[in-house]
Design a protein around this motif. Structure first.
Motif, PDB file in Angstrom:
ATOM      1  N   GLU A  81       0.837  -1.208   0.000  1.00 27.75           N
ATOM      2  CA  GLU A  81       0.000   0.000   0.000  1.00 27.75           C
ATOM      3  C   GLU A  81       0.869   1.254   0.000  1.00 27.75           C
ATOM      4  O   GLU A  81       0.583   2.221  -0.712  1.00 27.75           O
ATOM      5  N   ARG A  82       1.931   1.235   0.788  1.00 27.77           N
ATOM      6  CA  ARG A  82       2.837   2.397   0.853  1.00 27.77           C
ATOM      7  C   ARG A  82       3.566   2.601  -0.473  1.00 27.77           C
ATOM      8  O   ARG A  82       3.778   3.737  -0.911  1.00 27.77           O
ATOM      9  N   PHE A  83       3.970   1.512  -1.112  1.00 21.05           N
ATOM     10  CA  PHE A  83       4.636   1.644  -2.414  1.00 21.05           C
ATOM     11  C   PHE A  83       3.712   2.303  -3.431  1.00 21.05           C
ATOM     12  O   PHE A  83       4.156   3.094  -4.262  1.00 21.05           O
ATOM     13  N   MET A  84       2.431   1.981  -3.363  1.00 19.92           N
ATOM     14  CA  MET A  84       1.472   2.555  -4.309  1.00 19.92           C
ATOM     15  C   MET A  84       1.194   4.034  -4.037  1.00 19.92           C
ATOM     16  O   MET A  84       0.668   4.737  -4.890  1.00 19.92           O
ATOM     17  N   GLU A  85       1.574   4.518  -2.872  1.00 19.83           N
ATOM     18  CA  GLU A  85       1.408   5.930  -2.521  1.00 19.83           C
ATOM     19  C   GLU A  85       2.586   6.782  -2.994  1.00 19.83           C
ATOM     20  O   GLU A  85       2.544   7.996  -2.913  1.00 19.83           O
ATOM     21  N   SER A 115      16.231   8.401   3.677  1.00 16.60           N
ATOM     22  CA  SER A 115      16.381   8.526   5.129  1.00 16.60           C
ATOM     23  C   SER A 115      15.760   7.340   5.856  1.00 16.60           C
ATOM     24  O   SER A 115      14.931   6.608   5.306  1.00 16.60           O
ATOM     25  N   GLU A 116      16.135   7.193   7.092  1.00 13.04           N
ATOM     26  CA  GLU A 116      15.540   6.173   7.957  1.00 13.04           C
ATOM     27  C   GLU A 116      14.042   6.427   8.100  1.00 13.04           C
ATOM     28  O   GLU A 116      13.243   5.490   8.128  1.00 13.04           O
ATOM     29  N   GLU A 117      13.679   7.683   8.132  1.00  9.96           N
ATOM     30  CA  GLU A 117      12.265   8.063   8.203  1.00  9.96           C
ATOM     31  C   GLU A 117      11.505   7.598   6.956  1.00  9.96           C
ATOM     32  O   GLU A 117      10.382   7.109   7.048  1.00  9.96           O
ATOM     33  N   ASP A 118      12.132   7.754   5.789  1.00  9.20           N
ATOM     34  CA  ASP A 118      11.521   7.282   4.534  1.00  9.20           C
ATOM     35  C   ASP A 118      11.236   5.786   4.607  1.00  9.20           C
ATOM     36  O   ASP A 118      10.154   5.327   4.234  1.00  9.20           O
ATOM     37  N   VAL A 119      12.211   5.026   5.079  1.00  8.19           N
ATOM     38  CA  VAL A 119      12.079   3.572   5.144  1.00  8.19           C
ATOM     39  C   VAL A 119      11.028   3.188   6.179  1.00  8.19           C
ATOM     40  O   VAL A 119      10.144   2.354   5.917  1.00  8.19           O
ATOM     41  N   SER A 120      11.071   3.795   7.333  1.00 12.22           N
ATOM     42  CA  SER A 120      10.135   3.472   8.407  1.00 12.22           C
ATOM     43  C   SER A 120       8.683   3.733   8.008  1.00 12.22           C
ATOM     44  O   SER A 120       7.773   3.038   8.478  1.00 12.22           O
TER      45      SER A 120
END
Length: 124
Positions: A81-85, A115-120
């Motif tokens: 779902e996140r990848f599709m966003e 960033s770590e934030e991007d991954v999280s």
């Protein structure tokens, strides 16, 4: 079964190159072994991939090792779902299937900029 034999012959370099906690360390390890065909092939392939996706998938593998099947399935559903966003999935489709230029413009374009934030964010 020649394919199985080839995998077993590559087990040591796979463990040596991919047994790191970060994508940057994996890339560095592959670069050190780039005179080996296997490492060179992997390095070439990884450098074409979305930097964000590389880091997210590594985290997925690390987290998945601690979870049961149901937890992994839920984690992967959330990730999809996140990848599709985000733009990278659509950019990859554009570059490979629509325009067929095989030159995706990843965002962010480098591992250092993910960033770590991007991954999280893929796991929330």
């Amino acid at each position: 079964m020649p394919e199985s034999k080839a995998l077993w012959e590559r087990l040591d370099p796979i463990e040596r190159c991919f047994g790191h906690a970060s994508v940057e360390d994996i890339i560095e390890s592959l670069e050190k072994e780039s005179s080996q065909e296997f490492a060179s092939m992997c390095l070439k392939l990884l450098k074409k991939m979305s930097p964000t996706s590389l880091k997210v998938v590594l985290r997925q593998m690390q987290e998945g090792a601690k979870r049961d099947f149901t937890q992994c399935f839920k984690m992967e559903l959330l990730m999809s779902e996140r990848f599709m966003e985000r733009d990278d999935f659509f950019e990859g489709v554009r570059a490979l299937l629509v325009d067929k230029d095989k030159s995706p413009k990843w965002n962010p374009p480098t591992l250092q900029e993910v960033s770590e934030e991007d991954v999280s964010a893929f796991f929330k």
